[in-house]
Enzyme design. Structure first.
Site, mmCIF file in Angstrom:
data_model
loop_
_atom_site.group_PDB
_atom_site.id
_atom_site.type_symbol
_atom_site.label_atom_id
_atom_site.label_comp_id
_atom_site.label_asym_id
_atom_site.label_seq_id
_atom_site.Cartn_x
_atom_site.Cartn_y
_atom_site.Cartn_z
ATOM 1 N N ARG A 186 42.492 -28.336 134.936
ATOM 2 C CA ARG A 186 42.361 -29.591 134.158
ATOM 3 C C ARG A 186 40.949 -30.162 134.207
ATOM 4 N NH1 ARG A 186 47.383 -30.610 136.611
ATOM 5 N NH2 ARG A 186 49.073 -30.074 135.201
ATOM 6 N N LYS B 289 30.257 -31.148 123.115
ATOM 7 C CA LYS B 289 31.209 -30.429 122.259
ATOM 8 C C LYS B 289 31.365 -29.022 122.818
ATOM 9 C CE LYS B 289 30.838 -32.600 117.716
ATOM 10 N NZ LYS B 289 30.428 -32.414 116.318
ATOM 11 N N GLU C 126 17.253 -26.532 113.387
ATOM 12 C CA GLU C 126 17.873 -27.721 114.007
ATOM 13 C C GLU C 126 16.788 -28.721 114.423
ATOM 14 O OE1 GLU C 126 21.008 -28.466 114.068
ATOM 15 O OE2 GLU C 126 22.186 -26.624 114.150
ATOM 16 N N LYS D 289 19.296 -36.643 120.202
ATOM 17 C CA LYS D 289 20.723 -36.299 120.330
ATOM 18 C C LYS D 289 21.399 -37.213 121.356
ATOM 19 C CE LYS D 289 24.289 -33.018 120.136
ATOM 20 N NZ LYS D 289 24.766 -31.690 119.904
ATOM 21 N N GLU E 153 32.368 -38.633 117.732
ATOM 22 C CA GLU E 153 32.147 -38.520 116.281
ATOM 23 C C GLU E 153 33.131 -39.334 115.445
ATOM 24 O OE1 GLU E 153 30.764 -34.609 115.062
ATOM 25 O OE2 GLU E 153 31.448 -35.013 113.018
ATOM 26 N N ARG F 138 27.681 -40.036 114.865
ATOM 27 C CA ARG F 138 27.407 -38.653 115.287
ATOM 28 C C ARG F 138 27.427 -37.673 114.105
ATOM 29 N NH1 ARG F 138 29.236 -35.535 120.846
ATOM 30 N NH2 ARG F 138 28.283 -33.545 120.288
ATOM 31 N N ASN G 22 25.258 -33.562 111.377
ATOM 32 C CA ASN G 22 25.766 -32.496 110.507
ATOM 33 C C ASN G 22 24.984 -32.403 109.203
ATOM 34 O OD1 ASN G 22 27.813 -31.834 112.327
ATOM 35 N ND2 ASN G 22 29.156 -33.420 111.513
ATOM 36 N N HIS H 108 24.974 -29.248 107.135
ATOM 37 C CA HIS H 108 25.988 -28.361 107.715
ATOM 38 C C HIS H 108 27.198 -28.149 106.799
ATOM 39 C CE1 HIS H 108 23.530 -28.725 111.238
ATOM 40 N NE2 HIS H 108 24.376 -28.067 112.007
ATOM 41 N N HIS I 181 27.788 -24.414 106.854
ATOM 42 C CA HIS I 181 28.990 -23.763 107.415
ATOM 43 C C HIS I 181 29.689 -22.922 106.356
ATOM 44 C CE1 HIS I 181 29.451 -26.733 111.017
ATOM 45 N NE2 HIS I 181 28.734 -25.681 111.327
ATOM 46 N N HIS J 142 23.019 -19.211 112.050
ATOM 47 C CA HIS J 142 23.362 -20.620 111.818
ATOM 48 C C HIS J 142 22.159 -21.408 111.247
ATOM 49 C CE1 HIS J 142 25.374 -24.438 112.414
ATOM 50 N NE2 HIS J 142 24.357 -24.883 113.132
HETATM 51 P P1 NAD Z 1 23.983 -17.127 120.792
HETATM 52 O O1 NAD Z 1 24.496 -17.844 121.952
HETATM 53 O O2 NAD Z 1 24.858 -16.083 120.171
HETATM 54 O O3 NAD Z 1 22.567 -16.482 121.141
HETATM 55 C C1 NAD Z 1 21.896 -15.739 120.151
HETATM 56 C C2 NAD Z 1 21.527 -14.353 120.657
HETATM 57 O O4 NAD Z 1 20.407 -14.454 121.512
HETATM 58 C C3 NAD Z 1 22.614 -13.650 121.452
HETATM 59 O O5 NAD Z 1 22.579 -12.274 121.152
HETATM 60 C C4 NAD Z 1 22.177 -13.864 122.907
HETATM 61 O O6 NAD Z 1 22.663 -12.859 123.762
HETATM 62 C C5 NAD Z 1 20.681 -13.831 122.774
HETATM 63 N N1 NAD Z 1 19.927 -14.614 123.745
HETATM 64 C C6 NAD Z 1 20.195 -15.857 124.202
HETATM 65 N N2 NAD Z 1 19.199 -16.296 124.962
HETATM 66 C C7 NAD Z 1 18.275 -15.312 125.034
HETATM 67 C C8 NAD Z 1 17.022 -15.198 125.646
HETATM 68 N N3 NAD Z 1 16.465 -16.208 126.316
HETATM 69 N N4 NAD Z 1 16.360 -14.014 125.525
HETATM 70 C C9 NAD Z 1 16.881 -12.997 124.796
HETATM 71 N N5 NAD Z 1 18.055 -13.063 124.150
HETATM 72 C C10 NAD Z 1 18.745 -14.218 124.265
HETATM 73 O O7 NAD Z 1 23.607 -18.127 119.589
HETATM 74 P P2 NAD Z 1 23.033 -19.606 119.539
HETATM 75 O O8 NAD Z 1 22.329 -19.692 118.239
HETATM 76 O O9 NAD Z 1 22.352 -20.013 120.771
HETATM 77 O O10 NAD Z 1 24.372 -20.488 119.449
HETATM 78 C C11 NAD Z 1 25.253 -20.400 118.371
HETATM 79 C C12 NAD Z 1 26.565 -21.013 118.775
HETATM 80 O O11 NAD Z 1 26.347 -22.378 119.125
HETATM 81 C C13 NAD Z 1 27.616 -21.005 117.679
HETATM 82 O O12 NAD Z 1 28.835 -20.548 118.204
HETATM 83 C C14 NAD Z 1 27.742 -22.468 117.282
HETATM 84 O O13 NAD Z 1 29.031 -22.801 116.829
HETATM 85 C C15 NAD Z 1 27.402 -23.156 118.565
HETATM 86 N N6 NAD Z 1 26.897 -24.526 118.426
HETATM 87 C C16 NAD Z 1 27.488 -25.496 119.173
HETATM 88 C C17 NAD Z 1 27.037 -26.793 119.089
HETATM 89 C C18 NAD Z 1 27.634 -27.839 119.969
HETATM 90 O O14 NAD Z 1 27.324 -29.021 119.800
HETATM 91 N N7 NAD Z 1 28.442 -27.468 120.929
HETATM 92 C C19 NAD Z 1 25.976 -27.121 118.242
HETATM 93 C C20 NAD Z 1 25.392 -26.115 117.486
HETATM 94 C C21 NAD Z 1 25.863 -24.807 117.579
HETATM 95 N N1 GLY Z 2 25.946 -30.223 116.716
HETATM 96 C C1 GLY Z 2 26.642 -31.360 116.231
HETATM 97 C C2 GLY Z 2 27.125 -32.260 117.302
HETATM 98 O O1 GLY Z 2 26.902 -32.034 118.468
HETATM 99 O O2 GLY Z 2 27.751 -33.244 117.003
#
Ligand code: NAD
Ligand code: GLY
Length: 359
Positions: A121, A143, A185, A227, A237, A241, A245, A248, A252, A265
């Site tokens: 939990r 998130k 971003e 942020k 949100e 918040r 987006n 987005h 998306h 992305h």
């Molecule tokens: P990712 O985590 O897939 O990383 C991208 C690639 O880079 C992967 O292949 C990873 O293995 C590699 N990588 C990561 N760090 C590295 C480094 N320092 N050196 C070499 N390779 C490295 O992608 P991302 O763009 O970081 O994240 C995308 C995800 O984030 C999506 O699932 C999206 O939905 C999510 N997201 C979440 C929020 C949130 O608020 N929680 C906001 C935006 C995006």
């Molecule tokens: N990336 C959008 C949020 O965190 O609300």
């Protein structure tokens, strides 16, 4: 070192931005008074490069870390992998006071955060983001979640980390396409909140493109500040918040309808932000000079600003947009800009206008 606070009452935490922070992870965790046992969740790419340093730092401060490595890529953001993580945590007898370290990009951060939110939990977790996107966006704000076959991020929780450590050194190994994608971003923060940041990005783009440490440190910290300010006012949100987006709604839909992976992305939201700027001109009178500056900055960064659509692809994109979480009562809601640095959310946009804008 730059230090940004996220103010959320008892769930407040710090975001630290500097080079060389991985080596300090253990000492930073020791200050949080967490249990001895912990799990580092990472992916197969990141683990190869950084896991040894992270485990060494944690062990040196008296922690007993175990390493859980998931396959790199969006497919790991799923319930099957969540269950595998739970099984490993239980096998290593992690308990309520134990904690999780999310070492990786947004995929690992969202997955590990959700595992932390739900195991026993909820146990504490620390974000160690290693992509630019994760450092300026996904690691901050709480998130967490995974995807279902039916869509992205459909299962999750708002669950804040105890600490976010952005080590600038980790960005050195990031593939160029991933790095540029993260810059989409960064530009977004300028458009939605800070005209001074936007102008700074225009001026300092050459330095950013070569990952100049001083410039990166200042820009990442500013994005985190924005942020933190937004999330501090609207954690779940219910209003403000939503400005995060910007771009987005279309972004998306582009990712979804083209099959995840074709566009990263940041690439998809770059096209989405330029389209949102053009819609803003038509609906809110965003000055044409601002639209031009926005489009130019994305182009100079090396990001796509247009998408070619045949009739089938166009149909798929609009179908995807109508399935988005931002649709209510069949109407598509957009975040639109009044000027660079000032946006409004919840703007209803007629579908024919989106069609014309996409060209
Ligand atoms: P990712 O985590 O897939 O990383 C991208 C690639 O880079 C992967 O292949 C990873 O293995 C590699 N990588 C990561 N760090 C590295 C480094 N320092 N050196 C070499 N390779 C490295 O992608 P991302 O763009 O970081 O994240 C995308 C995800 O984030 C999506 O699932 C999206 O939905 C999510 N997201 C979440 C929020 C949130 O608020 N929680 C906001 C935006 C995006
Ligand atoms: N990336 C959008 C949020 O965190 O609300």
């Amino acid at each position: 070192m730059r230090n940004v606070s996220v103010s959320l009452g008892s769930r407040s935490y710090h975001i630290k931005v500097a080079a060389g922070l991985l080596a300090r992870l253990g000492a930073e965790c020791a200050q949080l008074k967490l249990g001895q046992r912990c799990a580092v969740i990472t992916d197969s790419n990141v683990g190869k490069i950084f896991a040894a340093a992270v485990l060494k730092s944690l062990s040196a401060s008296g922690f007993e870390p175990v390493l859980i490595t998931v396959p790199a890529g969006e497919k790991s953001k799923c319930l099957t992998i969540v269950e595998k993580c739970f099984d490993e945590l239980a096998a290593h007898r992690l308990e309520r006071k134990s904690f999780i370290v999310a070492l990786g990009g947004g995929v690992v951060g969202d997955l590990a955060g959700f595992v932390a939110a739900s195991y026993l939990r909820g146990i504490p977790f620390v974000q160690v983001p290693t992509t630019l996107l994760a450092q300026v966006d996904s690691s901050v704000g709480g998130k967490t979640g995974v995807n279902l076959r039916a869509g992205k991020n459909l299962v999750g929780a708002f669950y804040q980390p105890q600490l976010v450590l952005c080590d600038l050194d980790t960005l050195k190994t990031l593939p160029q396409r991933e790095y540029i994608s993260g810059l989409a971003e960064v530009i977004k923060y300028g458009i939605i909140y800070d005209a001074v940041l936007f102008a700074q990005l225009e001026r300092n783009l050459p330095k950013l493109l070569v990952r100049d440490e001083k410039t990166l440190s200042q820009i990442i910290a500013r994005c985190c500040e924005i942020k933190a300010e937004v999330v501090g006012q609207d954690e779940t949100e219910s209003g403000l918040r939503a400005i995060l987006n910007f771009g987005h709604t279309l972004g998306h839909a582009i990712e979804n309808s083209s099959g995840y992976g074709k566009f990263l992305h940041g690439e998809a939201i770059s096209i989405g932000q330029v389209a949102a700027a053009k819609l803003s001109q038509k609906i809110l009178g965003l000055p044409s000079g601002d639209v031009e500056r926005i489009e130019k900055l994305f182009i100079c960064t090396g990001l796509p600003v247009k998408i070619k659509l045949n009739p089938t692809a166009r149909k798929k994109l609009f179908a995807a947009m109508l399935l988005d979480k931002k649709v209510s009562g069949g109407e598509v809601k957009f975040v639109l800009a009044k000027k660079i640095g000032k946006v409004v959310w919840g703007q209803k946009v007629p579908l024919p206008l989106i069609e014309i804008t996409l060209g």
